[in-house]
Design an enzyme around this catalytic site. Sequence first.
Site, mmCIF file in Angstrom:
data_model
loop_
_atom_site.group_PDB
_atom_site.id
_atom_site.type_symbol
_atom_site.label_atom_id
_atom_site.label_comp_id
_atom_site.label_asym_id
_atom_site.label_seq_id
_atom_site.Cartn_x
_atom_site.Cartn_y
_atom_site.Cartn_z
ATOM 1 N N ASP A 173 -5.654 -10.928 -24.332
ATOM 2 C CA ASP A 173 -6.186 -10.712 -22.984
ATOM 3 C C ASP A 173 -7.587 -10.085 -22.977
ATOM 4 O O ASP A 173 -8.576 -10.770 -23.207
ATOM 5 C CB ASP A 173 -5.166 -9.877 -22.192
ATOM 6 C CG ASP A 173 -5.456 -9.845 -20.697
ATOM 7 O OD1 ASP A 173 -6.420 -10.496 -20.249
ATOM 8 O OD2 ASP A 173 -4.722 -9.159 -19.953
ATOM 9 N N HIS A 226 1.423 -12.088 -17.781
ATOM 10 C CA HIS A 226 1.877 -10.724 -17.450
ATOM 11 C C HIS A 226 3.305 -10.751 -16.874
ATOM 12 O O HIS A 226 4.209 -10.260 -17.513
ATOM 13 C CB HIS A 226 0.934 -9.988 -16.483
ATOM 14 C CG HIS A 226 -0.472 -9.899 -16.977
ATOM 15 N ND1 HIS A 226 -0.792 -9.331 -18.189
ATOM 16 C CD2 HIS A 226 -1.648 -10.334 -16.445
ATOM 17 C CE1 HIS A 226 -2.110 -9.405 -18.375
ATOM 18 N NE2 HIS A 226 -2.644 -10.020 -17.322
HETATM 19 ZN ZN ZN Z 1 -6.060 -12.073 -18.129
#
Ligand code: ZN
Length: 451
Positions: A317, A266
Amino acid sequence: MTVHANTALVGSEWVSDLRIEVEHGRITKLEHGKDAHPSDTRVDVLLPALANLHSHAFQRAMAGMTETRAAGRESFWTWRTLMYRFLDRLTPEHIEAIAALVFMEMQEAGYASVGEFHYVHQQPGGAPYTQLSELSQRIFSAASQTGIGLTHLPVLYTYGGVKQEPLAGGQLRFSNGVDRFLRLIEECQPLLPHADSQIGIAPHSLRATSPDDLQQVLKSTPNGPVHIHISEQVKEVADVEAALGQRPVDWLLDNADVNKRWCLIHATHMTDDETRALAQSGAVAGLCPITEANLGDGIFNGAVYTDAGGAFGVGSDSNVRISLPEELRTLEYSQRLRDKARTVLVRGEGSVGQALYTGAARGGAQALGRAAGNIAVGHLADLVAIDRSHPTLCSLRDDQLLDGLCFAAPDGTVTDLWSAGRHQVCGGRHIARDAILTNYRAAMSDLLADL
Ligand code: ZN
């Protein structure tokens, strides 16, 4: 095995009539300007297949279940509450069936390998299984069924918050202290599914581990990939700043030897200084644009990072949707919407689609510790073929093909995919599709029966 492609991307060059010889999963010979032999597998456009650098496979089963708004309860943290309810019911069999579906969908989407950030280790309530690696073995089995290249990333998750709060509820299934975590890694090593499989470590985040534990686990595992979630949510940045005195990326760069082994997942909320420092570290920014958009995380500092020459890759993800073109497109469009500009994520001049695709190919391979990301002798044969006759691609020049793929084409232009030479997708379908789907549907009806 030999593959013949009408057109192929080799490095940054487009070549015609490429013949590729593959032995034991690796590319041994490349020749272009050659006619196909009768025994060659023939494809249209051949590309290096991407690594999907960040996945929590089991979360695929929740896709579509968390999109209802209830007054005052629509945040990331309530999404996490549903995930914990789910976790109370997931069995090893469910986990294997869901992971097999996810890995198959990844391969059909053009990913040859996956970094499985695996954090469910224990039984509901937190007691270990008879074998510590029971649930890792379910992931290995899913990788065997699908043939996907696997970098397994067992997660060290010890605390319920940055002040080292105890774990509670659904989190108990993640629980490991450093000693048991290191035993788990050791137990997994000889069980990996393919010769090209890797194992790395994943200290979950600065909220779920402590500075001392992080140092200890890094000292005990001097090689292999290191992945960590960082700066995903504004609240997390504030919590880390309050507890450790620095923003998460600043703190990590100052307190760990962050280098090419590392992948920071991220890295959404960074100052420009943090962004440039991360780029200079040589680590990969592991971006998950579809999930970050779905969870309302925020927008990556992409223009500054690209100008600084930072390495990046993409991951699906939460697996709410598995689409490689959409992942790359969402990344670029988030930048355009914020900056009110076009063609943002390319350094200097050139095709944005090609910069996104080749950047993610190189960065993804680096993050997974795979010799891949480019069609080259000695590299793993992680290859994907696409159908150029598709109406969105048929009128494009070679150097526009990846712009077409990223911005114009629908999903489903993939015809063939090889993971380390294993030919798993033919004619757009995974070769084990029917059996994997049957198992998945049975697992989901069992799982949802008492949710
Ligand atoms: Zn993750």
